[in-house]
Design a protein around this motif. Structure first.
Motif, mmCIF file in Angstrom:
data_model
loop_
_atom_site.group_PDB
_atom_site.id
_atom_site.type_symbol
_atom_site.label_atom_id
_atom_site.label_comp_id
_atom_site.label_asym_id
_atom_site.label_seq_id
_atom_site.Cartn_x
_atom_site.Cartn_y
_atom_site.Cartn_z
ATOM 1 N N LYS A 65 -24.561 -17.471 7.195
ATOM 2 C CA LYS A 65 -24.861 -16.055 7.002
ATOM 3 C C LYS A 65 -23.993 -15.423 5.929
ATOM 4 O O LYS A 65 -24.455 -14.563 5.159
ATOM 5 C CB LYS A 65 -24.698 -15.303 8.325
ATOM 6 N N ASP A 88 -30.336 -8.128 11.122
ATOM 7 C CA ASP A 88 -30.567 -9.512 11.532
ATOM 8 C C ASP A 88 -32.057 -9.791 11.697
ATOM 9 O O ASP A 88 -32.838 -8.899 12.035
ATOM 10 C CB ASP A 88 -29.829 -9.812 12.836
ATOM 11 N N SER A 202 -30.059 -16.035 19.005
ATOM 12 C CA SER A 202 -29.024 -15.752 18.017
ATOM 13 C C SER A 202 -28.416 -17.053 17.509
ATOM 14 O O SER A 202 -28.255 -18.021 18.254
ATOM 15 C CB SER A 202 -27.930 -14.879 18.628
#
Length: 226
Positions: A65, A88, A202
């Motif tokens: 990320k 996100d 996630s």
């Protein structure tokens, strides 16, 4: 509201959720440009981003990320953005709150969408890790940060031009807060709902990601005494 805005959506194996995220951004931020970053996904994420986003950055293999955000920030700087919003791709952030977060840049340099992390809707392990890292990050950065792990953020472009964090994954976002706070940039927060029933899990790995964040905090430990 500050304009032009680039909305950055870093995505890794999020084909079940990212389309709704992008469509939500286009609904609630119709004048913004949506920049997707496919971080080496092995599912159909890249195809979804190409179909729904205005621009797409593509990685052939997963970089993390932090790398995705770094590349997106540079793209936004080079293409004349005045502000950047990050959200996100896993569906845990409500795009309807995006205008409020960006509008708060009229008063602050950086705005963080802040969850009520002490609530029962947050898994216990995430609650403990977030509360601990947020408390330490707040102390080191000397800024009123209440959710240091939230990826729902907005930045004035001047911040992105100056602050260059280290790290390739989630620790990048912690380093960003610490560097920006100690550089004198101002922080604001906007309440956001807690959403953990997303179809996409996630990519935050509790042990590995928390360890990397802890390394960043340790690297900046001397700032505790300034």
């Amino acid at each position: 509201m500050i304009e032009p805005v680039v909305c950055v959506v870093p995505a890794y194996n999020a084909d079940a959720s990212v389309e709704a995220v992008v469509k939500g951004l286009k609904l609630h931020m119709p004048r913004a440009l949506v920049l997707g970053v496919d971080d080496g996904s092995t599912d159909n994420t890249r195809a979804v981003l190409k179909r729904t986003c205005d621009q797409v950055i593509e990685f052939d293999v997963n970089q993390g990320k932090g790398v995705a955000l770094r590349e997106a920030f540079e793209w936004a700087i080079e293409n004349g953005a005045a502000a950047v919003l990050t959200i996100d791709a896993d569906g845990q952030h409500d795009p309807a709150v995006a205008p409020a977060i960006v509008s708060a840049l009229d008063r602050y340099d950086i705005v963080i969408g802040t969850r009520e992390i002490s609530g029962k809707d947050v898994p216990v392990h995430r609650r403990f890790a977030n509360m601990l890292s947020t408390a330490i990050t707040r102390k080191i950065s000397k800024c009123p940060v209440h959710d240091s792990q939230s990826g729902y953020r907005a930045f004035r472009i001047e911040v992105l031009k100056q602050i260059k964090p280290q790290g390739t994954r989630y620790e990048f976002e912690t380093d960003f807060i610490i560097l920006a706070g100690n550089a004198g940039f101002t922080f604001g927060s906007v309440p956001i709902p807690v959403i953990y029933d997303s179809p996409t899990p996630s990519n935050f790995r509790p042990l590995h990601s928390s360890f990397q964040i802890a390394k960043v905090l340790w690297r900046h430990k001397s700032l505790l005494f300034r």
